[in-house]
Write a protein that holds these residues in place. Structure first.
Motif, PDB file in Angstrom:
ATOM      1  N   PHE A  86     -33.208  28.595  14.782  1.00  0.00           N
ATOM      2  CA  PHE A  86     -32.582  28.507  13.484  1.00  0.00           C
ATOM      3  C   PHE A  86     -31.461  29.646  13.866  1.00  0.00           C
ATOM      4  CE2 PHE A  86     -32.029  28.464   9.041  1.00  0.00           C
ATOM      5  CZ  PHE A  86     -31.258  27.324   8.860  1.00  0.00           C
ATOM      6  N   ALA A  87     -32.070  30.148  14.287  1.00  0.00           N
ATOM      7  CA  ALA A  87     -31.525  31.495  14.241  1.00  0.00           C
ATOM      8  C   ALA A  87     -30.202  30.758  15.535  1.00  0.00           C
ATOM      9  CB  ALA A  87     -32.344  33.311  14.707  1.00  0.00           C
ATOM     10  N   LEU A  88     -30.387  30.673  16.505  1.00  0.00           N
ATOM     11  CA  LEU A  88     -29.581  30.145  17.194  1.00  0.00           C
ATOM     12  C   LEU A  88     -28.369  28.995  17.090  1.00  0.00           C
ATOM     13  CD1 LEU A  88     -32.147  29.790  20.855  1.00  0.00           C
ATOM     14  CD2 LEU A  88     -30.347  32.063  20.169  1.00  0.00           C
ATOM     15  N   TRP A  89     -29.500  27.999  16.633  1.00  0.00           N
ATOM     16  CA  TRP A  89     -28.124  26.997  16.187  1.00  0.00           C
ATOM     17  C   TRP A  89     -27.845  27.636  15.332  1.00  0.00           C
ATOM     18  CZ3 TRP A  89     -33.402  24.163  15.320  1.00  0.00           C
ATOM     19  CH2 TRP A  89     -33.901  22.558  16.575  1.00  0.00           C
ATOM     20  N   ARG A  90     -28.165  28.031  13.758  1.00  0.00           N
ATOM     21  CA  ARG A  90     -26.934  28.396  12.435  1.00  0.00           C
ATOM     22  C   ARG A  90     -26.533  30.044  12.310  1.00  0.00           C
ATOM     23  NH1 ARG A  90     -25.465  24.333   9.732  1.00  0.00           N
ATOM     24  NH2 ARG A  90     -25.805  25.450   8.061  1.00  0.00           N
ATOM     25  N   ARG A  91     -26.897  30.753  13.223  1.00  0.00           N
ATOM     26  CA  ARG A  91     -27.020  31.753  13.541  1.00  0.00           C
ATOM     27  C   ARG A  91     -27.158  32.670  11.740  1.00  0.00           C
ATOM     28  NH1 ARG A  91     -21.436  35.255  16.340  1.00  0.00           N
ATOM     29  NH2 ARG A  91     -22.328  33.875  18.612  1.00  0.00           N
ATOM     30  N   SER A  92     -28.680  31.727  11.574  1.00  0.00           N
ATOM     31  CA  SER A  92     -28.875  32.369  10.142  1.00  0.00           C
ATOM     32  C   SER A  92     -29.655  33.861  10.013  1.00  0.00           C
ATOM     33  CB  SER A  92     -30.178  31.761  10.252  1.00  0.00           C
ATOM     34  OG  SER A  92     -30.788  31.846   9.244  1.00  0.00           O
ATOM     35  N   GLN A  93     -28.988  34.756   9.906  1.00  0.00           N
ATOM     36  CA  GLN A  93     -29.588  36.352   9.194  1.00  0.00           C
ATOM     37  C   GLN A  93     -31.233  35.948   9.399  1.00  0.00           C
ATOM     38  OE1 GLN A  93     -28.096  38.792  10.667  1.00  0.00           O
ATOM     39  NE2 GLN A  93     -29.949  40.291   9.844  1.00  0.00           N
TER      40      GLN A  93
END
Length: 187
Positions: A86-93
């Motif tokens: 999810f961090a890679l897909w959406r740059r979710s912190q």
């Protein structure tokens, strides 16, 4: 499987070499879009592996009940893997923070002392190590290539999130008759 034999050592080496190679590729190309594109490709690879690994695990169990008790992707390492994707897909912190704090600690333990029954070169072995190395790949890539960083607040957010997840997983363990041990809460 034996610890620290050749396949195990290769997997441990790849846990750092893959993200380092991807970051080196990003630095050598100097493209604005490449870091994002490689991050998406890495997340896609990890998702395909996780689906394949769970399907393989399902075919290896004797019945659905055993699969539900042992192999749902709700241990902390798969949850950290999903957070990293999810961090890679959406740059979710928050996804990055969860993968960073929970994934790096839990995954390191899972890589050093793997709890698998399938020897190399079975898909069970390969899928296990891609999934667990994948957490490290996602975190290192997000840190080195996407320049994401944890903050002091990150620890508290992850602490609270992890405790909420523990409550849910404890209820899942109880719902499965106490035979499941997700997040190693029962044993």
């Amino acid at each position: 499987i034996p610890y620290f034999d050749a396949p195990h050592l290769v997997a441990l080496g790849l846990s750092v070499l893959v993200p380092a190679a991807l970051v080196q590729l990003v630095k050598s190309r100097k493209s604005k879009n490449l870091p994002r594109q490689l991050g998406l490709a890495l997340a896609g690879l990890l998702l395909v592996n996780e689906i394949g690994y769970r399907f393989f695990y399902f075919t290896e169990t004797e019945n659905t009940r055993e699969f539900l008790e042992l192999a749902l992707p709700i241990h902390l390492c798969p949850l950290a893997l999903f957070a990293g994707m999810f961090a890679l897909w959406r740059r979710s912190q928050i996804g990055y923070e969860f993968a960073y704090f929970v994934g790096l600690t839990g995954t390191l333990n899972a890589l050093l002392t793997p709890d698998i029954i399938w020897p190399f070169p079975s898909f069970g072995f390969i899928g296990y190590f891609i999934a667990h190395c994948g957490v490290i790949w996602a975190v290192f890539y997000a840190t080195w290539a996407l320049k994401m960083r944890p903050t002091w607040r990150s620890m508290w957010r992850v602490f609270l999130l992890l405790n909420a997840i523990a409550v849910v997983l404890a209820l899942v363990n109880l719902a499965l008759g106490g035979q499941a041990n997700y997040a190693f809460l029962c044993q």
